[in-house]
Design a protein around this motif. Sequence first.
Motif, mmCIF file in Angstrom:
data_model
loop_
_atom_site.group_PDB
_atom_site.id
_atom_site.type_symbol
_atom_site.label_atom_id
_atom_site.label_comp_id
_atom_site.label_asym_id
_atom_site.label_seq_id
_atom_site.Cartn_x
_atom_site.Cartn_y
_atom_site.Cartn_z
ATOM 1 N N GLU A 212 25.348 52.852 54.118
ATOM 2 C CA GLU A 212 25.532 53.667 52.918
ATOM 3 C C GLU A 212 25.093 55.339 53.160
ATOM 4 O O GLU A 212 25.711 56.059 52.824
ATOM 5 C CB GLU A 212 24.508 53.150 51.857
ATOM 6 N N LEU A 213 24.154 55.400 53.860
ATOM 7 C CA LEU A 213 23.575 56.806 54.398
ATOM 8 C C LEU A 213 24.904 57.325 55.213
ATOM 9 O O LEU A 213 25.005 58.751 54.843
ATOM 10 C CB LEU A 213 22.397 56.661 55.118
ATOM 11 N N LYS A 214 25.516 56.617 56.146
ATOM 12 C CA LYS A 214 26.532 57.155 56.890
ATOM 13 C C LYS A 214 27.622 57.821 55.861
ATOM 14 O O LYS A 214 28.286 58.648 56.277
ATOM 15 C CB LYS A 214 26.923 56.338 57.836
ATOM 16 N N LYS A 215 28.105 56.773 54.895
ATOM 17 C CA LYS A 215 29.081 57.209 54.022
ATOM 18 C C LYS A 215 28.758 58.509 52.881
ATOM 19 O O LYS A 215 29.665 59.479 53.065
ATOM 20 C CB LYS A 215 29.081 55.994 53.230
ATOM 21 N N LEU A 216 27.458 58.689 52.922
ATOM 22 C CA LEU A 216 27.075 59.780 51.953
ATOM 23 C C LEU A 216 27.187 61.090 52.866
ATOM 24 O O LEU A 216 27.763 62.020 52.623
ATOM 25 C CB LEU A 216 25.527 59.639 51.565
ATOM 26 N N LEU A 217 26.760 60.924 54.385
ATOM 27 C CA LEU A 217 26.787 62.027 55.015
ATOM 28 C C LEU A 217 28.260 62.570 55.631
ATOM 29 O O LEU A 217 28.384 63.584 55.930
ATOM 30 C CB LEU A 217 25.779 61.573 56.206
ATOM 31 N N SER A 218 29.021 61.597 55.130
ATOM 32 C CA SER A 218 30.501 61.875 55.456
ATOM 33 C C SER A 218 31.194 62.564 54.398
ATOM 34 O O SER A 218 32.223 63.024 54.526
ATOM 35 C CB SER A 218 31.368 60.604 56.052
ATOM 36 N N ALA A 219 30.423 62.832 53.383
ATOM 37 C CA ALA A 219 31.163 63.550 52.059
ATOM 38 C C ALA A 219 31.347 64.747 52.631
ATOM 39 O O ALA A 219 30.914 65.494 53.493
ATOM 40 C CB ALA A 219 30.390 63.519 51.045
ATOM 41 N N PRO A 220 32.688 65.613 51.735
ATOM 42 C CA PRO A 220 32.934 66.940 52.215
ATOM 43 C C PRO A 220 31.615 67.774 52.093
ATOM 44 O O PRO A 220 31.503 68.520 53.040
ATOM 45 C CB PRO A 220 33.800 67.228 51.104
ATOM 46 N N ASP A 221 30.770 67.545 51.243
ATOM 47 C CA ASP A 221 29.427 68.661 51.116
ATOM 48 C C ASP A 221 28.213 67.531 50.272
ATOM 49 O O ASP A 221 28.265 67.319 49.394
ATOM 50 C CB ASP A 221 29.777 69.428 50.061
ATOM 51 N N PRO A 222 27.635 66.835 51.380
ATOM 52 C CA PRO A 222 26.543 66.100 50.933
ATOM 53 C C PRO A 222 25.346 66.690 50.597
ATOM 54 O O PRO A 222 24.129 66.313 50.273
ATOM 55 C CB PRO A 222 26.364 65.289 52.193
ATOM 56 N N SER A 223 25.303 68.152 50.780
ATOM 57 C CA SER A 223 24.033 68.853 50.557
ATOM 58 C C SER A 223 23.304 68.669 49.298
ATOM 59 O O SER A 223 22.062 68.573 49.096
ATOM 60 C CB SER A 223 24.179 70.125 50.733
#
Length: 424
Positions: A212-223
């Motif tokens: 789940e964390l990897k998918k979040l970090l792969s978003a266009p802008d996870p900041s």
Amino acid sequence: MSEKASIAGRGDWLTDENLQRLLSVLGADGEQARIAGGAVRNALLDQPVADVDIATTNPPAETMRRANEAGFKPVPAGIDHGTITVVAGGRPFEVTTLRADVETDGRHARVVFGRDWKADAQRRDFTINALYAEADGTVIDLVGGLADIEARRLRFIGDPEARIREDYLRILRFFRFFAWYGGGRPDGEGLKACARLKEGLDQLSAERVWAELKKLLSAPDPSRALLWMRQAGVLSRILPESEKWGIDAIHALVRAEAGLGWPADAMLRLEAILPPDAARMTDLARRMRMSRAEADRLAQWALAPIVRADMAEGELGRQIYAGDLLAITDRLRLALSAARGRAGEDDKALVEAGGYARQLAFAQTWTRPEFPLKGADLKGLGAVPGPELGVLLKRLEQDWVASGFALGRDALLERAAGEVRPRP
């Protein structure tokens, strides 16, 4: 967005002959079948659709029978949960019978099959994920998802705490979907529920958390999502290594990716919010049960030397030869993005950014030189096979590296000849 929204014309996938025939087969004789979830959401947001899931009133066994008779290939891997994967025209479609939860424990749910579309929608996590579409593209909204998509608002269905207690992974999904689809601030009630129930994350397997964390970090802008995760105490719960290190570097990295055309890299973004401590990175990789490649990348990055902005290419080449190219490239990308982030207010940082940009270009085109000597060359000089030969060969290689890889074969053999002990 109209309550009579449609996804017709928003992608060629909807008119796929096999999908349409599958929907028709499943919807015959008084039964119903609709496209469900992410495909509808992404089509409405004009985003790519990868997987197409189908919800149906057919019981799983009936789905199997109808798919077989239509010439499709049903795979009953998830049949206990009501899901049949139907391969049609070489493409898999997950077909799931309408369900309602009767018992949950924070990780798993026991379900009963039914025919109530609203009950099926209400058991899902977020309103934007609980939309259905008919074969002609007409959207069916039973939980207010259309308005939330229009507002770019991520909202739990019903009581956020109740949804989270059904599956604590929904805390991470809340921030992941906010990163991908949300705008403005996260839903206040949902955010409070995530903060209150964050201890439930401890029940989850490491594999689910890391995925789940990897998918979040792969978003266009996870900041923005990471910021709210930190505010809610969720980030430090799953990633305590980030607690005293901070996540400010992620903002500059995302801007650098956009400005320099770098692809989104979940591992590089993870490195941006972690301290380069090899022991802690090894522990993190073990705890998260990362793949060998992921664990090695984190460890090598943590061990890689710091690269100065004014370092000459020759020195950088020697560092790369002795170390790990990807790890040093990661270091350079993070250093460049950080310098770019300060450059608007600091002329010195602007100069640093120029230096790191040149070094990154050098590293990306660097070709590993081949040491021109082998053990057989020293044996030809009379060296006796054994540990001493290996030590001498290594020392000659170090001399060659120190010369900037300039010493040629003849010069190295001349040095070797003066050190080789003759055979007795």
